[in-house]
Design a protein around this motif. Structure first.
Motif, PDB file in Angstrom:
ATOM      1  N   GLN A 149     -30.093 -13.771 -14.914  1.00 32.68           N
ATOM      2  CA  GLN A 149     -29.700 -15.171 -14.736  1.00 32.68           C
ATOM      3  C   GLN A 149     -28.185 -15.339 -14.804  1.00 32.68           C
ATOM      4  O   GLN A 149     -27.604 -16.143 -14.073  1.00 32.68           O
ATOM      5  N   ASN A 160     -26.279 -16.670 -11.334  1.00 31.82           N
ATOM      6  CA  ASN A 160     -26.355 -18.074 -11.736  1.00 31.82           C
ATOM      7  C   ASN A 160     -25.981 -19.021 -10.604  1.00 31.82           C
ATOM      8  O   ASN A 160     -26.527 -20.117 -10.490  1.00 31.82           O
ATOM      9  N   ASP A 161     -25.025 -18.602  -9.752  1.00 31.57           N
ATOM     10  CA  ASP A 161     -24.516 -19.475  -8.694  1.00 31.57           C
ATOM     11  C   ASP A 161     -25.169 -19.208  -7.342  1.00 31.57           C
ATOM     12  O   ASP A 161     -24.624 -19.596  -6.310  1.00 31.57           O
ATOM     13  N   THR A 162     -26.296 -18.531  -7.307  1.00 27.99           N
ATOM     14  CA  THR A 162     -26.959 -18.221  -6.043  1.00 27.99           C
ATOM     15  C   THR A 162     -27.903 -19.352  -5.652  1.00 27.99           C
ATOM     16  O   THR A 162     -27.915 -20.418  -6.257  1.00 27.99           O
ATOM     17  N   PRO A 196     -31.351 -21.608  -5.064  1.00 28.06           N
ATOM     18  CA  PRO A 196     -32.462 -21.930  -5.979  1.00 28.06           C
ATOM     19  C   PRO A 196     -33.667 -21.004  -5.798  1.00 28.06           C
ATOM     20  O   PRO A 196     -34.386 -20.745  -6.761  1.00 28.06           O
ATOM     21  N   VAL A 198     -33.028 -17.877  -7.842  1.00 27.41           N
ATOM     22  CA  VAL A 198     -33.194 -18.214  -9.261  1.00 27.41           C
ATOM     23  C   VAL A 198     -34.672 -18.363  -9.607  1.00 27.41           C
ATOM     24  O   VAL A 198     -35.124 -17.942 -10.685  1.00 27.41           O
ATOM     25  N   ILE A 250     -36.144 -14.906  -9.978  1.00 28.11           N
ATOM     26  CA  ILE A 250     -35.729 -14.302 -11.241  1.00 28.11           C
ATOM     27  C   ILE A 250     -36.513 -14.892 -12.404  1.00 28.11           C
ATOM     28  O   ILE A 250     -36.933 -14.176 -13.330  1.00 28.11           O
ATOM     29  N   GLN A 251     -36.732 -16.202 -12.378  1.00 28.81           N
ATOM     30  CA  GLN A 251     -37.483 -16.849 -13.451  1.00 28.81           C
ATOM     31  C   GLN A 251     -38.916 -16.324 -13.538  1.00 28.81           C
ATOM     32  O   GLN A 251     -39.509 -16.273 -14.625  1.00 28.81           O
ATOM     33  N   SER A 296     -24.866 -18.382 -18.460  1.00 30.25           N
ATOM     34  CA  SER A 296     -25.760 -19.085 -17.533  1.00 30.25           C
ATOM     35  C   SER A 296     -26.453 -20.228 -18.243  1.00 30.25           C
ATOM     36  O   SER A 296     -26.616 -20.253 -19.463  1.00 30.25           O
ATOM     37  N   GLY A 311     -29.532 -20.867 -17.970  1.00 30.16           N
ATOM     38  CA  GLY A 311     -30.849 -20.454 -18.440  1.00 30.16           C
ATOM     39  C   GLY A 311     -30.838 -19.836 -19.817  1.00 30.16           C
ATOM     40  O   GLY A 311     -31.866 -19.793 -20.493  1.00 30.16           O
TER      41      GLY A 311
END
Length: 756
Positions: free
Chosen positions: A398, A402-404, A406, A409, A412-413, A501, A503
């Motif tokens: 994360q 972080n700036d990629t 959605p 992200v 990754i989540q 980040s 997250g």
């Protein structure tokens, strides 16, 4: 067969005489004395044949169906008792007509009214039973599954239906204690801050207001991006964004201060106490329902286990239902009986195979099983380490991305959830293939597969909880402890060289845990739909189209029903429901809908995409194992929740416990605060229950009660063994008598031939 006493009783009036022993009728005192006398003095004590015949006539007269009928109530009782008697329909009709023709005297008004009320109640019970049977969900579908795949596979669908009702009960408890009061309070405030206006705000309440503002600002920053359908879908799948501030999660609840419509004063609905009560009642209901069904399954297993001596004869002579009048129902029953015989014969073949094993074969088999179990331990350990590694690297990924976009992200989540789901799909397949090499019985083979799979699934959830605990309780120096949370903010946020980040900063840790479990529930449901309609359905279409053209496709064929896998799938889903109960009150409703959908999806794919297993499953063992695995899962979910309620500090930024979140306050202190508000007498009684003066005697009494029931059980066990031995001796006596009769007949034939 026609000369057996049971067959003669069924087709004659003797059945009515036998049925009178079990009919629920008012007995005359003389007949009661007669029965006692006959039990004390059996027929063989009479010396002459005339005395025996006279005694038999007295018994027959005492059991006459039309004797001593005095009033209308007695007629009705006799007619009702005919239903439970061992006789044919023709005999029952004849006796009924004979009873109706008997003249009776009119009863008094009180007795007549009482009799009419009794008849009305009886008719009401009959109609209620018929309506309940018609309203029983999926009864026709269960019979269809049972006819094609056997009782064990049908037991899985009954298990799904049972879990659906269990989730419905849990959902109703949470709705009544939390959701309905939260939405329906009279003139209740719309947010936490307004609920404290006008009151004597304490320091902790003021601190909770500041923490709540900080948490709301972060949620508003997420919503400030504007309406975006794609982002809303991603937030729905993750439980973040707009969904995080809904009643789906713990963080949206708070104590409601409202204007009482009765007293006209401000009063507070204690949402924290209600929240704990809803969770506790849900777990208590689950516990008692599981124990009740497990005890029922054990009793059925014990009864069936004790009847294995006459297993084949019972199924041959009593397996068919002669009330079946439709061809489809007869075909279903025929398939069911055929499947039961296949299971029994498969077990019998394996027992013969075990008896023929040599010592060398046993040594090789035991060595093979030892090596396989060691490999399975390493495989399980590697799977758990992979889950821990995926979650520990989540925050690192994360921070890097972080700036990629959605979507990235979102991927990754979902890495920990996807890892757990893939391992739960792939590793049980290995367990299923390897257990075939260990050469167990079909029932024990299923037990081993279930134990290994449930160990994997529960251990994976345990590793996930441990990883979350280490994340939330770690003393990382870059994070500050504020608002009851060790990851409230980062002390290095002002340092531009350090990219922390969003997250890794957790404002409401209870909602964060609920989001992790929510993602597992969503992913588990999506995997079910994907596997059914994207993997299994196309496979069946390919097989039906090309199986006659290509030999390879015909050899692969359709998949067999994997009972351990489907059972562990639904048990795993129920475990997620219990684990997420405290952090997300609506998860039981999601699991209720999931069970409802799973039933139809599994029924569709079972009847269309699967074939019956070559190694059938034993029904009684299957039902007991289902409940046993569920009880283990229940303990796995209840123990962490209980530990958390008694040891963790609640967040001051969210939830109904935010005003109590100090360094030394835990969730369960809410109950202690309420108890301290009780009258002194009630407090003394409550605290006395926790003292040794009450606790030790209570334990002793419970031990005595347990010893009493253990002694009764031992006595019944000995009696059962004595009865079994007596039955064996009687069987030997019958064989001896038959042998003597054959010798006499042969001797008479030989003597007759010699004389001739």
């Amino acid at each position: 067969m026609a000369q057996l006493p049971s067959a003669q009783a069924y087709n004659s009036l003797t059945g009515l005489v036998l049925g009178r022993h079990i009919a629920d009728l008012p007995r005359r005192k003389s007949s009661l004395i007669q029965r006692r006398r006959s039990s004390i003095y059996p027929l063989n004590i009479f010396e002459t044949e005339e005395e025996k015949l006279s005694h038999a006539r007295k018994q027959s007269r005492s059991m006459n169906m039309v004797e001593d009928i005095e009033n209308e109530e007695e007629v009705w009782n006799r007619r009702q008792s005919i239903k439970s008697m061992a006789a044919s329909i023709q005999v029952k009709k004849a006796v009924r007509d004979q009873i109706v023709r008997v003249p009776v005297t009119e009863a008094t008004r009180l007795k007549a009214w009482h009799h009419r009320q009794k008849q009305s109640w009886q008719r009401f019970k009959l109609h209620a039973r018929s309506w309940i049977y018609q309203l029983e969900p999926w009864s026709g579908a269960l019979k269809e599954v049972e006819g094609q795949f056997g009782t064990a596979i049908m037991g899985y669908f009954r298990f799904v239906r049972w879990l659906m009702f269990l989730n419905m009960y849990i959902c109703l408890v949470n709705i009544c204690l939390t959701l309905v009061p939260y939405f329906a309070l009279y003139k209740s405030p719309s947010n936490f801050t307004s609920s404290l206006i006008g009151l004597n705000t304490t320091f902790f309440q003021a601190e909770a207001v500041d923490c709540t503002h900080g948490y709301k600002e972060e949620l508003n920053d997420v919503r400030s991006a504007g309406p975006d359908v794609f982002s809303d879908i991603l937030h729905f799948l993750q439980g973040t964004g707009w969904m995080e501030d809904t009643v789906l999660f713990y963080g949206a609840f708070f104590n409601k201060t409202y204007l009482s419509p009765i007293h006209g004063e401000r009063e507070t609905y204690h949402m924290g106490l209600s929240y704990l009560l809803a969770t506790g009642v849900s777990f208590i209901i689950s516990f008692f329902v599981i124990v009740k069904n497990s005890s029922k399954g054990l009793k059925d297993t014990a009864v069936i286990h004790g009847a294995t001596m006459a297993m084949y004869s019972n199924k041959v002579l009593t397996g068919w239902d002669f009330c079946i009048s439709q061809a489809k129902a007869a075909k279903t029953k025929h398939s069911n009986i055929s499947g039961e015989f296949k299971k029994d014969l498969e077990i019998q073949r394996f027992m013969w195979k075990m008896e023929n094993r040599t010592t060398g074969d046993k040594i090789k088999l035991y060595l093979l099983r030892t090596v396989i179990n060691i490999l399975m331990v390493f495989l399980l350990g590697g799977s758990l380490y992979l889950i821990y590694l995926s979650f520990s690297q989540l925050l690192v990924l994360q921070e890097q991305f972080n700036d990629t976009t959605p979507a990235l992200v979102f991927v990754i989540q979902y890495i920990p959830s996807v890892t757990i789901t893939l391992l739960n799909i792939i590793v049980p397949i290995v367990f299923k293939k390897v257990v075939l090499l260990e050469d167990y019985t079909p029932s024990f083979e299923m037990i081993m597969t279930l134990l290994r799979t449930i160990l994997l699934r529960l251990s994976s959830l345990g590793v996930l909880l441990i990883s979350i605990y280490q994340l939330l309780q770690s003393d990382d120096p870059q994070y500050e402890y504020m608002c009851g949370n060790k990851r409230w903010s980062s002390s290095l946020a002002s340092n531009t060289s350090t990219n922390v980040s969003a997250g890794s900063i957790i404002k409401c840790w209870e909602t964060y845990v609920g989001q992790q479990i929510y993602k597992l529930v969503i992913l588990d449901f999506l995997v079910l739909i994907i596997v059914t309609f994207i993997v299994e359905l196309p496979r069946r279409l390919v097989y039906n189209t090309f199986s006659k053209r290509f030999k390879l496709i015909d050899m692969v064929g359709l998949p067999e029903v994997d009972l351990p896998k489907v059972v562990l799938d639904i048990v795993y889903a129920q475990t997620l429901c219990w684990m997420g109960l405290f952090f997300s009150p609506l998860i039981p409703f999601m699991c209720f809908l999931k069970c409802f959908i799973v039933f139809y999806v599994k029924k569709f794919t079972l009847l269309n995409n699967y074939v019956a297993p070559t190694r059938p499953y034993r029904t009684t063992h299957s039902n007991s194992l289902f409940i046993g695995m569920l009880f283990i899962s229940f303990l796995m979910a209840a123990i962490p929740i209980t530990y958390m309620v008694g040891n963790f500090n609640p967040s001051q930024s969210c939830g109904p416990f935010r005003v109590y979140a100090t360094n030394h306050t835990v969730f369960f202190d809410t109950v202690a605060h309420v108890i301290l508000e009780w009258p002194q007498e009630a407090q003394d009684v409550f605290f006395f229950l926790g003292k040794t003066n009450f606790f030790i005697p209570a334990i002793l009494v419970m031990c005595l009660i347990m010893y009493y029931y253990w002694a009764v059980k031992e006595g019944l066990t000995k009696m059962e063994k004595m009865l079994q031995e007596q039955l064996k001796l009687e069987g030997r006596d019958k064989q001896f008598l038959l042998a003597r009769v054959n010798e006499i007949v042969q001797h008479m034939d030989t003597g007759g031939a010699t004389n001739g």
